[in-house]
Design a protein around this motif. Structure first.
Motif, PDB file in Angstrom:
ATOM      1  N   GLU A 104       0.896  -1.177  -0.146  1.00  0.00           N
ATOM      2  CA  GLU A 104      -0.109  -0.053  -0.057  1.00  0.00           C
ATOM      3  C   GLU A 104       0.704   1.254  -0.014  1.00  0.00           C
ATOM      4  O   GLU A 104       1.820   1.149   0.865  1.00  0.00           O
ATOM      5  CB  GLU A 104      -0.961   0.128   1.128  1.00  0.00           C
ATOM      6  N   SER A 162       0.786   5.592  -0.082  1.00  0.00           N
ATOM      7  CA  SER A 162      -0.051   6.708  -0.136  1.00  0.00           C
ATOM      8  C   SER A 162       0.808   7.920  -0.024  1.00  0.00           C
ATOM      9  O   SER A 162       1.816   8.108   0.247  1.00  0.00           O
ATOM     10  CB  SER A 162      -0.899   6.845   1.292  1.00  0.00           C
ATOM     11  N   CYS A 163       0.381   9.010  -0.661  1.00  0.00           N
ATOM     12  CA  CYS A 163       1.120  10.233  -1.145  1.00  0.00           C
ATOM     13  C   CYS A 163      -0.120  11.411  -0.968  1.00  0.00           C
ATOM     14  O   CYS A 163      -0.786  11.297  -1.804  1.00  0.00           O
ATOM     15  CB  CYS A 163       1.710  10.538  -2.292  1.00  0.00           C
ATOM     16  N   ASP A 219      -3.462  12.632  -0.773  1.00  0.00           N
ATOM     17  CA  ASP A 219      -5.064  11.974  -0.853  1.00  0.00           C
ATOM     18  C   ASP A 219      -5.079  10.688  -1.519  1.00  0.00           C
ATOM     19  O   ASP A 219      -5.876  10.063  -1.709  1.00  0.00           O
ATOM     20  CB  ASP A 219      -6.045  13.221  -1.023  1.00  0.00           C
ATOM     21  N   LEU A 236      -3.948   6.897  -2.564  1.00  0.00           N
ATOM     22  CA  LEU A 236      -3.731   5.643  -2.312  1.00  0.00           C
ATOM     23  C   LEU A 236      -3.591   4.673  -3.501  1.00  0.00           C
ATOM     24  O   LEU A 236      -4.622   4.494  -4.157  1.00  0.00           O
ATOM     25  CB  LEU A 236      -4.838   5.385  -1.145  1.00  0.00           C
ATOM     26  N   SER A 254       6.217  10.120   0.491  1.00  0.00           N
ATOM     27  CA  SER A 254       5.056   9.063   0.475  1.00  0.00           C
ATOM     28  C   SER A 254       5.330   8.103   1.351  1.00  0.00           C
ATOM     29  O   SER A 254       6.553   8.169   2.015  1.00  0.00           O
ATOM     30  CB  SER A 254       4.994   8.585  -0.979  1.00  0.00           C
TER      31      SER A 254
END
Length: 228
Positions: free
Chosen positions: A114, A116-117, A119, A121, A218
């Motif tokens: 997973e 994320s950065c 908002d 994903l 991230s």
């Protein structure tokens, strides 16, 4: 490590075998190499953006100075020739394995990740992709590649006997294979596995990468799907 049962296990097995009557994408478990957290300390200091995103020389120097075992020393080793760079990466990898900086997982697994950065994903699954003939159309060729870069990356893989940076693929599955998304989502809901037998984290992307100038931060987490 998450052990699946029932339908989830059957879906995982579907990913690892070729569909009857037609060629298809086959994804097999592999033994990943992971950083040993007790040996490297802050895992964020040993990660790196992909080799072609690292700015040079400033971004490269930033990553090299972040920690003596930053992965950039394997994916972008510095030497006078291509052959020397590849041999340096291979020697560095051997040294890190011997010193317990990196350790292989005890058994093969598929890796759910997973990223994320802000908002954004992204979730996916990592495994060993079976090679197929181009004419079969199982994996479409990347457009507008630079042959010299492809050869350099291939030579690095041969020298190190390792795939230091996974290739990102997208696929459109049929009804059965598309259910792999359910396995990914279910696994993503469990506690991240930095992995038995020792507390470790992925060598390619775990925690937050130390961002070079002008690069967004991230974060990444990893879990494994065990075939049992």
């Amino acid at each position: 490590m998450t052990s699946l049962s029932g339908t989830a296990r059957r879906i995982t097995e579907d990913l690892t075998r070729e569909p009857a009557g037609k060629p298809g994408l086959r994804l097999a478990p592999l033994r990943g190499l992971r950083y040993v957290s007790d040996a490297v300390g802050d895992l964020a200091t040993v990660t790196s953006p992909p080799y072609d995103v690292v700015t040079r020389p400033d971004g490269l120097r930033h990553l090299e100075s972040a920690a003596p075992h930053n992965i950039v020393r394997l994916i972008l080793p510095q030497a006078d020739s291509a052959a020397a760079r590849h041999e340096l990466a291979a020697a560095t990898l051997r040294d890190w394995l011997a010193a317990g900086i990196l350790a292989p997982d005890p058994e093969p697994a598929l890796y759910v990740y997973e990223q994320s950065c802000g908002d954004l994903l992204q979730r996916g699954i990592i495994g060993a992709l079976a090679l197929s003939a181009p004419a079969q159309g199982v994996v479409l060729p990347h457009e507008e590649v630079m042959p010299n870069v492809v050869e350099d990356r291939a030579a690095l893989m041969r020298a190190t006997a390792a795939n230091l940076e996974p290739l990102l693929l997208t696929y459109r599955g049929d009804t059965e294979a598309a259910s792999a998304a359910a396995v990914i989502e279910r696994t993503a809901a469990t506690r991240p596995c930095w992995s038995p037998p020792r507390k470790t984290a992925s060598a390619t992307a775990s925690g937050r990468s130390p961002a070079p100038p002008n690069s967004p931060r991230s974060s990444s987490t990893w879990r494994t799907v065990k075939r049992s």
